[in-house]
Design a protein around this motif. Structure first.
Motif, PDB file in Angstrom:
ATOM      1  N   TYR A 111     -42.640  11.029 -49.305  1.00 38.86           N
ATOM      2  CA  TYR A 111     -43.429   9.937 -49.865  1.00 38.86           C
ATOM      3  C   TYR A 111     -44.189   9.308 -48.698  1.00 38.86           C
ATOM      4  O   TYR A 111     -43.622   9.119 -47.630  1.00 38.86           O
ATOM      5  N   ASP A 155     -40.883   8.276 -54.935  1.00 39.82           N
ATOM      6  CA  ASP A 155     -40.426   7.312 -53.929  1.00 39.82           C
ATOM      7  C   ASP A 155     -39.537   8.045 -52.915  1.00 39.82           C
ATOM      8  O   ASP A 155     -39.294   9.243 -53.052  1.00 39.82           O
ATOM      9  N   GLU A 156     -39.051   7.303 -51.934  1.00 39.87           N
ATOM     10  CA  GLU A 156     -38.259   7.939 -50.877  1.00 39.87           C
ATOM     11  C   GLU A 156     -36.876   8.359 -51.367  1.00 39.87           C
ATOM     12  O   GLU A 156     -36.291   9.294 -50.836  1.00 39.87           O
ATOM     13  N   ILE A 184     -45.676   7.181 -45.869  1.00 39.90           N
ATOM     14  CA  ILE A 184     -45.474   5.914 -45.144  1.00 39.90           C
ATOM     15  C   ILE A 184     -45.920   6.109 -43.693  1.00 39.90           C
ATOM     16  O   ILE A 184     -45.551   7.087 -43.042  1.00 39.90           O
ATOM     17  N   GLY A 189     -39.128   2.987 -45.848  1.00 37.86           N
ATOM     18  CA  GLY A 189     -38.811   4.264 -46.486  1.00 37.86           C
ATOM     19  C   GLY A 189     -37.472   4.802 -45.990  1.00 37.86           C
ATOM     20  O   GLY A 189     -36.697   5.383 -46.753  1.00 37.86           O
ATOM     21  N   THR A 212     -39.732  10.175 -42.943  1.00 41.26           N
ATOM     22  CA  THR A 212     -39.977   8.829 -43.434  1.00 41.26           C
ATOM     23  C   THR A 212     -39.977   7.836 -42.277  1.00 41.26           C
ATOM     24  O   THR A 212     -39.876   8.217 -41.109  1.00 41.26           O
TER      25      THR A 212
END
Lengths: 243, 181, 352
Positions: free
Chosen positions: C27, C57-58, C29, C83, C79
Motif C-alpha cells: 500500500y 490497506d497495510e 506510503i 503503515g 511500508t
C-alpha cells in the motif's frame, strides 16, 4: 457423490476434534456440516485451504481434514486472497463472523468484492459477538438486548449481501441462507464454491445462525428469534450474472 | 570530494538537472551520491538536490556546507543560505533573487537565467543553461560532448515527441558553458 | 566501466528479484512507495511469473503476503511510519507462527503522521512491535550497496530460519541515487509451502495441516512461547552481525555506537578527521543485537557515545545489553532529523 438425506457425517470430518467446542444449540456446527458435505461432493478435500477468523469461527480451526490457517479481525480475507492469487488452482474459503466481516474487517470484504477476488467467503450472522460475551454486532437488530445494548439496540444494522450486491457491477454469487434450512444452505454453499472453481470470481454466503447462549433463549425462543431475524434479513440468492 | 547543492522552485527543473549531472559524473567513473529533498507536497515548495562526487567512498548522502551552490529563486536562497561558507562558489538566478546579501558573497556569480532562456525560446531550457555554468565551475573534466550525450540519454523519450527541444537544450547548454570565463 | 545508477528503492526491487522474490503486496506510503511502483514495472513485463497487488490497506498487504508465503511463494512487502504500525498486526502473526515473510521498512519521521522524509524512530516498532517479544530478524544496512546485499540476505535468512525478517532503512537511503554493483547471489534458500503440500491425500488426519494462531488454554499458549524462546536462543548467534570501523589498530578510548544511516555518517566523520582514538561499533542486526561482539570492543574504552535519529531507541538496546558495565555513556539524539558527518566531528571534538 451427493448426500441426499444429509444425515451422515461428512467424510472430511476430523474425528479427533469431536465432540467440537461450540456451545449446545450453536448454529456453527450445522453450517460446517453443510460445508463438509459440499467439500466431499466436490472432491476438493486435498485442494482446499480453509481460512478461519477470530471469534467463535476460530473453533473450526481443526474441524476438518482440510488444510487450515487461522487469523483474526477479518484479515482472513486478505490471507485467503494472497493464497488464492499465489495458487489459483486451489479452493480458497474464508469463514468469518459478522464482526470480522462487517465491522473490524469491512474494508477487506468490500475490497475483495470490488476487486472480484476469486475466493468464497462465508459469513456467520448471529446478530451478536458470541465469543466475547454477546456484545452488539453490526448485525444486531433494532431493540435487541445485548451486553452493550442493555436498553435495546438502535435502529442501525448491516445487510451484508445487499451491500455487496450494490458494491460492484461485476457478476458475483451472493446469497443469504439460514441454519434452520440446511438443505437450502448447502445448495448455496455449493453454488458459491462452484462459482469459484469455474473461475467466475467472488462468491459469498451469509448464514443466519443460532446463538442461544448469548440470545439467552430456550429451543422455542431460539426458533422465534431466528424467524424475527429472517423477517429483517431476506433469505435469497442475490446473484449477479453476466448480462 | 565535491559537494553541490542545487536549490530552486518546484518546476524549475532541479531534479532533471541533477539527473543529467549525475549521469555525466557516473560516466566519469566517480563515486557519486544524489539525494533529493522532498516534503509532503506533490507540487510547489523549494526543490533541493544534494550531489556529491569524488574518487573516495561516499558514506553519507547529505552535508552541511556545499562547495558549489546553485540557487534559482528567492525562497530557495532563504532556505539554503546556511549551506554557504567562505569557500563556496554560488551561482544564482539574478532574475528572481533581489536579496542584496547574495551579491556580497565573495565567489558569487549572478546570471539572468530566466531572461536568457526566454531569449533562446523557452523557460523550460533554463536548467540547461544552469548545467552549463555548473560544468564550467567543476572545470577540468566535463566536456560539452559528454554532457550532450547524457542529456540525450535522460531526455531520449521527450526528444522523440519534441525534436526541437534537443536543439534548444544544446543551445542553452552552450550558452551556459560560455557564461563563466 | 560504470556501475548502475539506482535509487535505494530501485535497488531493493533488484535485490528482491535476484533473491527469488515472486510476489509483492503493498500500500503506498512515502518514502517506501517507489518500491511498489518499481516492482510493478517488472511485474508488467513478467506477469506469468510475478505477482503484484496494491491492497486496500497495510493490514491487507501484510496478511496477503502471509497468504502467499504459506502456499509456497517468496513474497514480500514494504511500508513506513503509520503503515508500519498497521502492518504490525500481520507481522505479529508471522512472529507467532514463524512465517518467513520479508518486509522493507523505510523509516520516516514520527510520532504518528509526522514527516515523510527520514528518521530512525521505527527501530523499536520494527523489532518489538506487536503483543510478543520480538522473535524477528532486523537488518539495518548503512549504504545503498548494503541495502542490496542485505535485502538478498533477508530473503535467505527468512526462509532458512522460517522467521519474519526486516530490512530497516530510511527515507534518505531509499531516495538516494548512487552507483552500485549488482551481483547475482550464488546460493539462495528455497521457499516451500506450509499448506497444500500434496493434492493426493487420503483419510489420515496427519496428512492435513491445521495452522493456528490461537490457543484456548494458557498452558498451551505458554508452550508455544517456550518453543519460540528456545528457537530464538538457538538461532540468534548464527544471525547476529556487526561492523567495527576504525582507521587503524591503535589504542582507542572512545566508542561511537550507531546504526544505519547515522553509522555511515560516523564513518565519514572518522575518515575525514583521521581520528585514531575513536572507533565505531555498528550493529548490522539490531535484532538479535550482537551483544558479545560489542562487549569485545570495550577494552580500554573510557567513554561510549550513542548517536541516533531517535530519542534513545538504540540506547535502550545498548544499555540492556551492557548491563553492569560502568563506562559512561553519552548520547547525541536527533529524532526525525539526519546527523551529518560534520556534526559527528564536532561531537568527537567536544567529548575529547
Amino acid at each position: 457423490m451427493e448426500n441426499k438425506n444429509n444425515l451422515s457425517w461428512p467424510k472430511c470430518w476430523k474425528h479427533s476434534s469431536k465432540p467440537h467446542n461450540f456451545c449446545p444449540g450453536c448454529g456453527h456446527p450445522i453450517i460446517l456440516k453443510q460445508l463438509g458435505h459440499t467439500i466431499d461432493e466436490l472432491g476438493i478435500q486435498s485442494n482446499t485451504l480453509f481460512g478461519i477468523d477470530i471469534g467463535c469461527s476460530l473453533l473450526a480451526w481443526n474441524f476438518f481434514n482440510v488444510d487450515t490457517i487461522q487469523t483474526h479481525h477479518g484479515r482472513t480475507i486478505p490471507v485467503m486472497t494472497g493464497a488464492k492469487r499465489s495458487k489459483p488452482k486451489m479452493v480458497s474459503i474464508a469463514y468469518l463472523g459478522d464482526g470480522g466481516a462487517y465491522a473490524i474487517g469491512m474494508q477487506h470484504l468490500i475490497s475483495a468484492r470490488i476487486r472480484n477476488e476469486n475466493i468464497t467467503v462465508i459469513i456467520v450472522n448471529n446478530a451478536n459477538y458470541g465469543m466475547t460475551g454477546g456484545q452488539e454486532a453490526p448485525t444486531t437488530i433494532p431493540g435487541q438486548i445485548t451486553a452493550t445494548t442493555q436498553s435495546g439496540a438502535d435502529e442501525f444494522f448491516t445487510k451484508g449481501p445487499e451491500l455487496l450486491s450494490g458494491a460492484s457491477e461485476s457478476p458475483a454469487y451472493i446469497a443469504r441462507g439460514s441454519v434452520d434450512n440446511p438443505i437450502q444452505l448447502k445448495g448455496f454453499i455449493k453454488k458459491a464454491i462452484e462459482w469459484q472453481m469455474t473461475g467466475k470470481g467472488f462468491s459469498f454466503v451469509e448464514v443466519l445462525s443460532f446463538c442461544p447462549t448469548n440470545w439467552r433463549t430456550d429451543a422455542k425462543a431460539t426458533i422465534e428469534f431466528m424467524n424475527k431475524l429472517k423477517s429483517i434479513y431476506t433469505i435469497k440468492e442475490f446473484t449477479k450474472e453476466n448480462k | 570530494m565535491k559537494k553541490i547543492l542545487i536549490a530552486g522552485e518546484g518546476g524549475q527543473g532541479v531534479q532533471s538537472l541533477s539527473k543529467i549531472l549525475l549521469d555525466i559524473l557516473n560516466n566519469k567513473d566517480f563515486h557519486i551520491s544524489f539525494v533529493p529533498n522532498y516534503g509532503v507536497e506533490q507540487r510547489g515548495g523549494v526543490s533541493l538536490g544534494y550531489i556529491q562526487f569524488g574518487t573516495e567512498n561516499i558514506y553519507y548522502p547529505k552535508f552541511l556546507k556545499a562547495n558549489i551552490m546553485v540557487i534559482l529563486s528567492e525562497r530557495a536562497f532563504k532556505r539554503t543560505s546556511d549551506y554557504i561558507n567562505k569557500d563556496s562558489i554560488v551561482i544564482y538566478n539574478a532574475d528572481l533573487i533581489n536579496d542584496p546579501t547574495i551579491k556580497k558573497i565573495k565567489k558569487s556569480y549572478g546570471f539572468t537565467f530566466d531572461t536568457l532562456s526566454k531569449e533562446i525560446g523557452s523557460l523550460r531550457v533554463m536548467n540547461m543553461i544552469v548545467l552549463g555554468t555548473i560544468m564550467k565551475t567543476i572545470k577540468d573534466f566535463i566536456k560539452l560532448g559528454d554532457a550532450k550525450k547524457s542529456i540525450n540519454r535522460v531526455f531520449g523519450d521527450k526528444y522523440i515527441k519534441n525534436p526541437n527541444l534537443k536543439v534548444l537544450n544544446e543551445k542553452a547548454l552552450e550558452l551556459g558553458y560560455n557564461l563563466i570565463k | 566501466m560504470s556501475k548502475e545508477l539506482l535509487t535505494g528503492n530501485e535497488i531493493i526491487v533488484r535485490a528482491a528479484l535476484n533473491a527469488g522474490a515472486q510476489a509483492f503486496f503493498g500500500y503506498p506510503i512515502t518514502p517506501a512507495t517507489e518500491i511498489m511502483a518499481e516492482w510493478d514495472t517488472f511485474y508488467e513485463k513478467n506477469r506469468n511469473n510475478l505477482l503484484f497487488l496494491q491492497t486496500e490497506d497495510e493490514m491487507s498487504a501484510g496478511f496477503a503476503t502471509i497468504g502467499a508465503v504459506v502456499t509456497g511463494k517468496k513474497a514480500f512487502t514494504a511500508t513506513a511510519g503509520p503503515g508500519n504500525i498497521l502492518m504490525q498486526d500481520a507481522f505479529s502473526m508471522a512472529e507467532a507462527m514463524q512465517i518467513p515473510i520479508v518486509a522493507i521498512i523505510g523509516q520516516r519521521g514520527g510520532p504518528s503522521t509526522a514527516s515523510v522524509i527520514y528518521s530512525q524512530q521505527e527501530l523499536t516498532l520494527t523489532a518489538f512491535g506487536g503483543n510478543g517479544e520480538g522473535y524477528r530478524i532486523v537488518y539495518s544496512p548503512s549504504t545503498i550497496q548494503e541495502l542490496y546485499d542485505y535485502t538478498i540476505k533477508a530473503f535467505n535468512t527468512a526462509w532458512k530460519y522460517t522467521t519474519p525478517t526486516f530490512v530497516l532503512t530510511d527515507g534518505y537511503t531509499l531516495k538516494t541515487r548512487t552507483n552500485v554493483e549488482i551481483t547475482r547471489p550464488k546460493n539462495l534458500e528455497k521457499s516451500f509451502p506450509m499448506v497444500l503440500k500434496s493434492n493426493k491425500r487420503g483419510k489420515k488426519e496427519s496428512e492435513y495441516v491445521n495452522l493456528r494462531n490461537t490457543y484456548s488454554v494458557e498452558e498451551e499458549c505458554f508452550k508455544n512461547n517456550k518453543t519460540l524462546i528456545e528457537k530464538w536462543n538457538k538461532i540468534k548467534s548464527q544471525i547476529e552481525e556487526h561492523e567495527v570501523y576504525e582507521l587503524n589498530k591503535s589504542k582507542k578510548d572512545t566508542l561511537i555506537i550507531a546504526h544505519g544511516n547515522v553509522a555511515s555518517s560516523a564513518k565519514q566523520a572518522l575518515y575525514d578527521t583521521k581520528k585514531k582514538s575513536v572507533k565505531l561499533f555498528r550493529p548490522i542486526t539490531v535484532n538479535p543485537f550482537p551483544i558479545n561482539a560489542l562487549k569485545k570492543e570495550l577494552k580500554g574504552i573510557k567513554q561510549i557515545i550513542v548517536t541516533e535519529s531517535a530519542n534513545n531507541q538504540l540506547l535502550k538496546l545498548v544499555k540492556e545489553n551492557l548491563y553492569g558495565l560502568n563506562i559512561p555513556i553519552k548520547t547525541y539524539n536527533k529524532p526525525a532529523l539526519g546527523i551529518t558527518p560534520e556534526e559527528i566531528i564536532e561531537l568527537i571534538k567536544k567529548n575529547k
